[in-house]
Design a protein around this motif. Structure first.
Motif, mmCIF file in Angstrom:
data_model
loop_
_atom_site.group_PDB
_atom_site.id
_atom_site.type_symbol
_atom_site.label_atom_id
_atom_site.label_comp_id
_atom_site.label_asym_id
_atom_site.label_seq_id
_atom_site.Cartn_x
_atom_site.Cartn_y
_atom_site.Cartn_z
ATOM 1 N N GLY A 51 -2.214 -20.935 2.692
ATOM 2 C CA GLY A 51 -1.939 -21.627 1.446
ATOM 3 C C GLY A 51 -3.158 -22.318 1.142
ATOM 4 O O GLY A 51 -3.533 -22.248 -0.173
ATOM 5 N N ALA A 52 -4.331 -22.581 1.833
ATOM 6 C CA ALA A 52 -5.417 -23.266 1.362
ATOM 7 C C ALA A 52 -6.205 -22.126 0.575
ATOM 8 O O ALA A 52 -6.834 -22.148 -0.790
ATOM 9 C CB ALA A 52 -6.354 -23.949 2.439
ATOM 10 N N GLU A 54 -5.197 -19.371 -1.092
ATOM 11 C CA GLU A 54 -4.373 -19.299 -2.177
ATOM 12 C C GLU A 54 -4.818 -20.288 -3.290
ATOM 13 O O GLU A 54 -5.002 -20.071 -4.374
ATOM 14 C CB GLU A 54 -3.014 -18.918 -1.965
ATOM 15 C CG GLU A 54 -2.164 -18.518 -3.433
ATOM 16 C CD GLU A 54 -0.899 -17.868 -2.987
ATOM 17 O OE1 GLU A 54 -0.558 -17.269 -4.036
ATOM 18 O OE2 GLU A 54 -0.444 -18.118 -1.891
ATOM 19 N N ARG A 55 -4.774 -21.582 -2.804
ATOM 20 C CA ARG A 55 -5.121 -22.596 -3.753
ATOM 21 C C ARG A 55 -6.482 -22.641 -4.514
ATOM 22 O O ARG A 55 -6.624 -22.704 -5.418
ATOM 23 C CB ARG A 55 -4.813 -24.080 -3.095
ATOM 24 C CG ARG A 55 -3.227 -24.345 -2.989
ATOM 25 C CD ARG A 55 -3.231 -25.932 -2.460
ATOM 26 N NE ARG A 55 -4.016 -26.355 -1.292
ATOM 27 C CZ ARG A 55 -3.449 -26.090 -0.039
ATOM 28 N NH1 ARG A 55 -2.451 -25.417 0.115
ATOM 29 N NH2 ARG A 55 -4.301 -26.637 1.042
ATOM 30 N N VAL A 56 -7.634 -22.272 -3.447
ATOM 31 C CA VAL A 56 -8.741 -22.345 -3.830
ATOM 32 C C VAL A 56 -9.298 -20.779 -4.659
ATOM 33 O O VAL A 56 -10.064 -21.083 -5.673
ATOM 34 C CB VAL A 56 -9.625 -22.638 -2.452
ATOM 35 C CG1 VAL A 56 -10.893 -22.253 -2.934
ATOM 36 C CG2 VAL A 56 -9.315 -23.877 -2.161
ATOM 37 N N GLY A 58 -6.953 -18.170 -5.102
ATOM 38 C CA GLY A 58 -5.891 -17.476 -6.046
ATOM 39 C C GLY A 58 -5.565 -16.111 -5.371
ATOM 40 O O GLY A 58 -4.517 -15.292 -5.729
ATOM 41 N N SER A 60 -3.566 -14.020 -2.369
ATOM 42 C CA SER A 60 -2.555 -14.301 -1.546
ATOM 43 C C SER A 60 -2.668 -13.203 -0.589
ATOM 44 O O SER A 60 -2.474 -11.822 -0.615
ATOM 45 C CB SER A 60 -1.109 -14.122 -2.311
ATOM 46 O OG SER A 60 0.082 -14.026 -1.484
ATOM 47 N N ALA A 100 -10.304 -28.158 1.254
ATOM 48 C CA ALA A 100 -8.793 -27.705 1.040
ATOM 49 C C ALA A 100 -8.101 -27.559 2.306
ATOM 50 O O ALA A 100 -7.017 -27.943 2.706
ATOM 51 C CB ALA A 100 -8.761 -26.524 0.015
#
Length: 195
Positions: A51-52, A54-56, A58, A60, A100
């Protein structure tokens, strides 16, 4: 930004080399990403790390070694259980991802100054790499985005397929010159261009 000296020194010789009478089989270059990062999740915290990431970034990323993604200037692939290698054209990925993620979920190690990225691309790229590594480089076994952590003699190489006929290899900076020379020698018979 601090300018780095090339670890290749006089081994980096731009131009065409080897047997290029029938064209150039491969191109070899130094892509020089701003960030090369290893991220590892603590046991049971894989989802938090994914998740971190992907947030930072993009990206997956799949939860299994070898699976990976390439998008624009960023890429990542699994190099072991709960462990990913990430690259970004921009500097600072390690710090941003570390913030993150949080220390309760895993670790982030900046490898940017300890690794050298080498790009091999062209119609004979799979064939040249197969000379050095006991891996199946066909697109069915090694699709775009996927990666492998392997060895050439005592040199660790983390390899990601970043295009249909393009591979990025990440080696320890201290071994980069030696590995570069071996790779160039292996590409001589198909002809290669250094960019």
């Amino acid at each position: 930004m601090v300018e780095q000296m090339s670890p290749l020194g006089d081994a980096y010789v731009p131009g065409s080399h080897g047997n290029f009478a029938d064209g150039t089989g491969v191109k070899i270059s130094l892509p020089q990403p701003g960030s090369i990062v290893e991220a590892t999740a603590w046991p049971g915290r894989e989802a938090a790390l994914a998740g971190a990431i992907e947030r930072v970034t993009g990206l997956s990323l799949p939860h299994h070694p070898g699976g990976g993604v390439v998008t624009g200037d960023r890429s990542g692939f699994g190099i072991g259980p709960r462990k990913w290698l990430l690259t970004d054209a921009a500097e600072g990925l390690a710090e941003t991802l570390r913030d993150a993620l949080g220390i309760e979920n895993g670790t982030v190690t900046d490898l940017s100054h300890g690794r050298t990225a080498i790009r091999l691309e062209g119609e004979r790229a799979e064939w040249v790499l197969a000379k050095f590594f006991a891996l199946d480089f066909s697109s069915d076994a090694f699709p775009v985005g996927s990666g492998r952590a392997t060895m050439h003699h005592d040199i660790l190489a983390q390899i990601q397929r970043t295009g249909p006929s393009r591979f990025n290899l990440y080696v320890f900076r201290t071994f980069a010159r030696s590995f570069w020379r071996v790779l160039c020698h292996g590409a001589e018979e198909v002809g290669y261009e250094v960019r």
